[in-house]
Design an enzyme around this catalytic site. Sequence first.
Site, short mmCIF file in Angstrom:
data_model
loop_
_atom_site.label_atom_id
_atom_site.label_comp_id
_atom_site.label_asym_id
_atom_site.label_seq_id
_atom_site.Cartn_x
_atom_site.Cartn_y
_atom_site.Cartn_z
N MET A 26 0.85 -1.19 0.00
CA MET A 26 0.00 0.00 0.00
C MET A 26 0.89 1.25 0.00
O MET A 26 0.43 2.34 0.35
CB MET A 26 -0.93 0.00 1.21
CG MET A 26 -1.89 -1.20 1.17
SD MET A 26 -3.46 -0.91 1.98
CE MET A 26 -2.94 -0.60 3.63
N GLY A 27 2.16 1.11 -0.38
CA GLY A 27 3.04 2.27 -0.48
C GLY A 27 3.57 2.72 0.87
O GLY A 27 3.54 1.98 1.84
N LEU A 29 6.67 3.11 1.49
CA LEU A 29 7.57 1.97 1.63
C LEU A 29 8.68 2.25 2.64
O LEU A 29 9.29 3.32 2.63
CB LEU A 29 8.19 1.63 0.27
CG LEU A 29 7.17 1.36 -0.84
CD1 LEU A 29 7.88 1.03 -2.14
CD2 LEU A 29 6.20 0.26 -0.46
N HIS A 33 9.36 -3.30 3.45
CA HIS A 33 8.85 -3.56 2.09
C HIS A 33 10.01 -3.84 1.13
O HIS A 33 9.92 -4.72 0.28
CB HIS A 33 8.12 -2.33 1.55
CG HIS A 33 6.88 -1.95 2.27
ND1 HIS A 33 6.77 -0.82 3.05
CD2 HIS A 33 5.67 -2.56 2.32
CE1 HIS A 33 5.55 -0.75 3.53
NE2 HIS A 33 4.87 -1.78 3.12
N GLY A 141 5.23 -9.83 4.42
CA GLY A 141 5.98 -9.66 5.67
C GLY A 141 5.30 -10.42 6.80
O GLY A 141 4.06 -10.45 6.90
N LYS A 143 5.36 -9.60 9.91
CA LYS A 143 4.78 -8.74 10.95
C LYS A 143 3.25 -8.90 10.90
O LYS A 143 2.59 -8.99 11.92
CB LYS A 143 5.14 -7.27 10.75
CG LYS A 143 4.44 -6.38 11.78
CD LYS A 143 4.82 -4.94 11.65
CE LYS A 143 4.12 -4.25 10.52
NZ LYS A 143 2.69 -3.96 10.75
N SER A 180 4.28 1.38 8.15
CA SER A 180 3.97 2.71 7.59
C SER A 180 3.30 3.57 8.65
O SER A 180 3.40 4.79 8.62
CB SER A 180 3.06 2.56 6.38
OG SER A 180 3.71 1.76 5.43
#
Length: 271
Positions: A26-27, A29, A33, A141, A143, A180
């Site tokens: 979703m950017g 980054l 990422h 990821g 997480k 993010s």
Amino acid sequence: MKVLNSLNDLDKFLNSSGEINFVPTMGNLHYGHLKLVTEANKFDGVTLASIYVNPLQFGPNEDLDVYPRTLDQDLMHLEAISCDAVFCPAPDFAKNAIKLSANSALSKKLCGISRPHFFDGVITILNYLFQLVRPTNVFFGLKDYQQYLIVKDFLINSNLNIDIHGVPTQREEDGLAMSSRNNLMSSQQRINAKHLPVILKEIAKRSKYENLADLKIEGIERLEKLNFNVDYFLFCNSTTLEELFKFEPNTLVAIAAKLGNVRLIDNFIIQ
Ligand code: PAF
């Protein structure tokens, strides 16, 4: 690096490429990422990332509007680590996606309790992307461990023939899992946030020898003293996400907690 803004651009790129190693994002980054892209680059074929803030996975009172969007910076980072292409569809991209539901046994637990539509939104957009991209490998990821399990389950039950790769959580120097949402914290919240992985890891290690119910109470109390509002603090089976009341090998210790409006998640698996 090719920047693909439309389905037409994407098709052209796919037609001229061999196997696709795909990193959906979703950017905004961060190194976590970029690590997914570095992993993807190790496989034969080309690496394609996507950047799309998926409205379907945000609830009405969640942070869709303030979710950080840093496209220019993201493109620079991706280019610097030799990502071959990035798909950046328009904000209304999701409107043509067929709505799907995630595996209910997995998606109704942990984050699915306070965010009931979240995993359906994730699976809906990923299925749409996977159908378009037809990747050989996809990278997620750890997480977001519950998301990883749910996507894995979705792929096992689909006929898409895609291999999923879970990539270990990347952490800041003080141990906070990269996210993010870390950028949304005030400086005081960020100071408090660094205690979350420390407390979680310490309690996770003790879970082998001590009573899990007591440890859970202790963990929550310690976090509440630091102004965290704890959504869940759980010991779970790392395959089914069923809550555990007694340690077993590969116990997942998972947490979600809010500092102000910023929701943080993290986990450790104790062998
Ligand atoms: O983990 C994320 O960033 C998102 O949930 C994903 C997988 C890109 C789907 O929108």
